[in-house]
Write a protein that holds these residues in place. Structure first.
Motif, PDB file in Angstrom:
ATOM      1  N   ASP A 283      72.257  -7.767 -34.682  1.00 40.14           N
ATOM      2  CA  ASP A 283      72.286  -6.527 -35.461  1.00 40.14           C
ATOM      3  C   ASP A 283      70.965  -6.391 -36.223  1.00 40.14           C
ATOM      4  O   ASP A 283      70.791  -7.027 -37.264  1.00 40.14           O
ATOM      5  CB  ASP A 283      73.462  -6.550 -36.437  1.00 40.14           C
ATOM      6  N   PRO A 284      70.021  -5.582 -35.727  1.00 37.78           N
ATOM      7  CA  PRO A 284      68.708  -5.493 -36.375  1.00 37.78           C
ATOM      8  C   PRO A 284      68.722  -4.836 -37.747  1.00 37.78           C
ATOM      9  O   PRO A 284      67.717  -4.861 -38.450  1.00 37.78           O
ATOM     10  CB  PRO A 284      67.882  -4.675 -35.371  1.00 37.78           C
ATOM     11  N   ARG A 285      69.847  -4.270 -38.150  1.00 33.92           N
ATOM     12  CA  ARG A 285      69.925  -3.717 -39.503  1.00 33.92           C
ATOM     13  C   ARG A 285      69.941  -4.829 -40.549  1.00 33.92           C
ATOM     14  O   ARG A 285      69.544  -4.613 -41.703  1.00 33.92           O
ATOM     15  CB  ARG A 285      71.180  -2.860 -39.659  1.00 33.92           C
ATOM     16  N   ILE A 286      70.386  -6.021 -40.148  1.00 35.91           N
ATOM     17  CA  ILE A 286      70.524  -7.145 -41.074  1.00 35.91           C
ATOM     18  C   ILE A 286      69.699  -8.342 -40.632  1.00 35.91           C
ATOM     19  O   ILE A 286      69.126  -9.054 -41.459  1.00 35.91           O
ATOM     20  CB  ILE A 286      72.011  -7.576 -41.192  1.00 35.91           C
ATOM     21  N   ALA A 287      69.607  -8.594 -39.353  1.00 34.97           N
ATOM     22  CA  ALA A 287      68.946  -9.796 -38.830  1.00 34.97           C
ATOM     23  C   ALA A 287      67.421  -9.657 -38.874  1.00 34.97           C
ATOM     24  O   ALA A 287      66.876  -8.552 -38.816  1.00 34.97           O
ATOM     25  CB  ALA A 287      69.398 -10.056 -37.403  1.00 34.97           C
ATOM     26  N   PRO A 288      66.706 -10.781 -38.958  1.00 34.26           N
ATOM     27  CA  PRO A 288      65.241 -10.733 -38.964  1.00 34.26           C
ATOM     28  C   PRO A 288      64.665 -10.487 -37.583  1.00 34.26           C
ATOM     29  O   PRO A 288      65.124 -11.053 -36.595  1.00 34.26           O
ATOM     30  CB  PRO A 288      64.857 -12.132 -39.468  1.00 34.26           C
ATOM     31  N   ILE A 289      63.649  -9.633 -37.524  1.00 38.45           N
ATOM     32  CA  ILE A 289      62.877  -9.413 -36.302  1.00 38.45           C
ATOM     33  C   ILE A 289      61.414  -9.514 -36.689  1.00 38.45           C
ATOM     34  O   ILE A 289      60.868  -8.638 -37.370  1.00 38.45           O
ATOM     35  CB  ILE A 289      63.171  -8.049 -35.666  1.00 38.45           C
ATOM     36  N   ASP A 290      60.780 -10.596 -36.292  1.00 40.63           N
ATOM     37  CA  ASP A 290      59.368 -10.793 -36.611  1.00 40.63           C
ATOM     38  C   ASP A 290      58.528  -9.707 -35.939  1.00 40.63           C
ATOM     39  O   ASP A 290      58.695  -9.419 -34.752  1.00 40.63           O
ATOM     40  CB  ASP A 290      58.889 -12.161 -36.121  1.00 40.63           C
ATOM     41  N   ALA A 291      57.605  -9.137 -36.700  1.00 38.46           N
ATOM     42  CA  ALA A 291      56.725  -8.109 -36.136  1.00 38.46           C
ATOM     43  C   ALA A 291      55.509  -7.952 -37.032  1.00 38.46           C
ATOM     44  O   ALA A 291      55.627  -7.871 -38.257  1.00 38.46           O
ATOM     45  CB  ALA A 291      57.455  -6.775 -36.017  1.00 38.46           C
ATOM     46  N   GLY A 292      54.337  -7.905 -36.410  1.00 33.24           N
ATOM     47  CA  GLY A 292      53.107  -7.677 -37.140  1.00 33.24           C
ATOM     48  C   GLY A 292      52.778  -6.193 -37.227  1.00 33.24           C
ATOM     49  O   GLY A 292      53.482  -5.339 -36.673  1.00 33.24           O
ATOM     50  N   GLN A 293      51.672  -5.890 -37.895  1.00 31.59           N
ATOM     51  CA  GLN A 293      51.327  -4.498 -38.124  1.00 31.59           C
ATOM     52  C   GLN A 293      50.826  -3.785 -36.876  1.00 31.59           C
ATOM     53  O   GLN A 293      50.638  -2.569 -36.894  1.00 31.59           O
ATOM     54  CB  GLN A 293      50.293  -4.410 -39.250  1.00 31.59           C
ATOM     55  N   GLY A 294      50.662  -4.515 -35.779  1.00 29.65           N
ATOM     56  CA  GLY A 294      50.334  -3.880 -34.508  1.00 29.65           C
ATOM     57  C   GLY A 294      51.553  -3.432 -33.725  1.00 29.65           C
ATOM     58  O   GLY A 294      51.424  -2.992 -32.577  1.00 29.65           O
ATOM     59  N   VAL A 295      52.727  -3.491 -34.339  1.00 29.60           N
ATOM     60  CA  VAL A 295      53.968  -3.184 -33.620  1.00 29.60           C
ATOM     61  C   VAL A 295      53.997  -1.752 -33.108  1.00 29.60           C
ATOM     62  O   VAL A 295      54.663  -1.451 -32.112  1.00 29.60           O
ATOM     63  CB  VAL A 295      55.195  -3.477 -34.514  1.00 29.60           C
ATOM     64  N   GLY A 296      53.269  -0.850 -33.744  1.00 26.51           N
ATOM     65  CA  GLY A 296      53.269   0.539 -33.301  1.00 26.51           C
ATOM     66  C   GLY A 296      52.679   0.744 -31.924  1.00 26.51           C
ATOM     67  O   GLY A 296      52.885   1.798 -31.308  1.00 26.51           O
ATOM     68  N   MET A 297      51.951  -0.251 -31.406  1.00 30.80           N
ATOM     69  CA  MET A 297      51.393  -0.147 -30.061  1.00 30.80           C
ATOM     70  C   MET A 297      52.428  -0.404 -28.976  1.00 30.80           C
ATOM     71  O   MET A 297      52.154  -0.192 -27.800  1.00 30.80           O
ATOM     72  CB  MET A 297      50.225  -1.126 -29.905  1.00 30.80           C
ATOM     73  N   ILE A 298      53.613  -0.870 -29.361  1.00 30.90           N
ATOM     74  CA  ILE A 298      54.682  -1.104 -28.380  1.00 30.90           C
ATOM     75  C   ILE A 298      55.468   0.186 -28.213  1.00 30.90           C
ATOM     76  O   ILE A 298      56.106   0.658 -29.150  1.00 30.90           O
ATOM     77  CB  ILE A 298      55.616  -2.231 -28.842  1.00 30.90           C
ATOM     78  N   THR A 299      55.415   0.770 -27.038  1.00 35.35           N
ATOM     79  CA  THR A 299      56.109   2.031 -26.782  1.00 35.35           C
ATOM     80  C   THR A 299      57.156   1.923 -25.682  1.00 35.35           C
ATOM     81  O   THR A 299      57.916   2.852 -25.464  1.00 35.35           O
ATOM     82  CB  THR A 299      55.102   3.133 -26.411  1.00 35.35           C
ATOM     83  N   SER A 300      57.194   0.801 -24.985  1.00 37.27           N
ATOM     84  CA  SER A 300      58.175   0.600 -23.921  1.00 37.27           C
ATOM     85  C   SER A 300      58.230  -0.878 -23.592  1.00 37.27           C
ATOM     86  O   SER A 300      57.380  -1.658 -24.035  1.00 37.27           O
ATOM     87  CB  SER A 300      57.802   1.406 -22.673  1.00 37.27           C
ATOM     88  N   VAL A 301      59.212  -1.263 -22.801  1.00 35.83           N
ATOM     89  CA  VAL A 301      59.299  -2.635 -22.308  1.00 35.83           C
ATOM     90  C   VAL A 301      58.419  -2.731 -21.062  1.00 35.83           C
ATOM     91  O   VAL A 301      58.658  -2.043 -20.071  1.00 35.83           O
ATOM     92  CB  VAL A 301      60.755  -3.023 -21.977  1.00 35.83           C
TER      93      VAL A 301
END
Length: 325
Positions: A283-301
């Motif tokens: 559940d990403p509303r509560i669980a941790p998801i590591d992500a740096g400030q370049g995360v906006g470059m991810i637009t698809s799998v």
């Protein structure tokens, strides 16, 4: 007909036999054997990451995916996890990788053990003093990790100023890490003198990673302003991360609730239970998801090969001009 896309290279990448100067960060719970193999196949150096939940069993589960690489992969360990399970370093050495890194370690005693086995070593650093100590300890390559990076790290300096400071003070090759998520940012660190890039967040949502689908969706929906530096998950999950190393994660309901109220969190059993339950139920509303400030470059799998190829081809064009047609 267009000629094949050019790829960037550096003296370090050539000396290590890499087609491109890219290493994937050993992200715990994300960088498994499949991702490591894919990054190596793309011309870089793939690393298996053993994070907070690292164990001998977990490492042995991931190693078969790298069996065909002939040792062209690396393994990343965490110092305080290694203290609890020393055999983890033995298994890592026995696997015969090209590189081992132990992050967040209290001492550098592991360096000689790894080097004596003919395996190269790397260490993340956060300022010039860290870099000098790593070089003095015999580290083969240092990773200048800026505060933009995802996951745990010291928020001392941003990537480019840190890279400048480290390059000025050490002679060993220096890789740049933190916020590198596009051809432009890769070109920037290479132009600034980095021997290569240590990519984390940009590869975390790739199809070969161990990240759950809910985490991928959350990363695709986020941009760099959606990340925060925090220790609330470490407190709630009772993980012994040193206070110097908060984690950059995606902001969510849990970080909003507990930011600035960490002392109360330490005694709130219900909150700790909720985080563990969220992690298990993804559940990403509560669980941790590591992500740096370049995360906006991810637009698809995407596949790791496509990400590495696109970033490196674009960086080469920015650095040298368009390839001839």
């Amino acid at each position: 007909m267009s000629s094949p896309a050019e790829q960037p290279s550096t003296p370090w990448s050539k000396a290590w036999g890499l087609r491109v100067p890219v290493v994937n960060a050993p992200m715990g719970g994300v960088a498994g054997g499949r991702l490591a193999a894919a990054v190596t196949a793309a011309g870089g150096l793939g690393l298996i990451g053993m994070g907070s939940a690292g164990s001998v069993a977990a490492l042995r589960r991931e190693l078969p995916f790298t069996a065909s690489l002939g040792g062209r992969f690396g393994i990343g360990l965490v110092g305080w996890v290694l203290d609890a399970e020393p055999e983890l370093l033995d298994v890592a050495i026995e696997a015969g990788p090209a590189l081992i890194t132990v992050g967040f370690a209290d001492d550098s005693g592991w360096v000689d053990r790894v080097a004596s086995a003919g395996i190269r070593t790397a260490a993340q650093v956060y300022n010039a003093d860290d870099a000098r100590r790593a070089e003095d300890a015999g580290i083969d390559v240092v990773v200048a990790r800026g505060l933009e990076g995802g996951g745990h790290g010291a928020p001392d300096m941003t990537t480019l100023p840190l890279l400048d400071a480290v390059l000025k003070d050490v002679l060993v090759p220096v890789l740049a890490a933190g916020g590198i998520g596009s051809p432009a940012s890769l070109a920037a660190v290479l132009a600034a003198g980095a021997s290569g890039a240590w990519l984390g967040t940009r590869l975390a949502a790739c199809s070969e990673s161990l990240l759950h689908d809910a985490g991928r969706r959350a990363m695709i929906a986020a941009d760099g302003s959606d990340t925060v530096l925090t220790s609330v998950f470490d407190i709630a999950m009772e993980l012994p991360w040193p206070t110097r190393f908060p984690a950059r994660v995606l902001r969510n309901e849990f970080t909003d609730r507990w930011a600035g109220d960490e002392d109360t969190l330490r005694t709130d059993g219900e909150a700790r239970i909720s985080v563990r339950a969220a992690a298990e139920s993804v559940d990403p509303r509560i669980a941790p998801i590591d992500a740096g400030q370049g995360v906006g470059m991810i637009t698809s799998v995407e596949s790791a090969r496509d990400v590495v190829t696109e970033m490196c081809s674009g960086a080469a064009e920015l650095l040298t001009g368009p390839s001839p047609t």
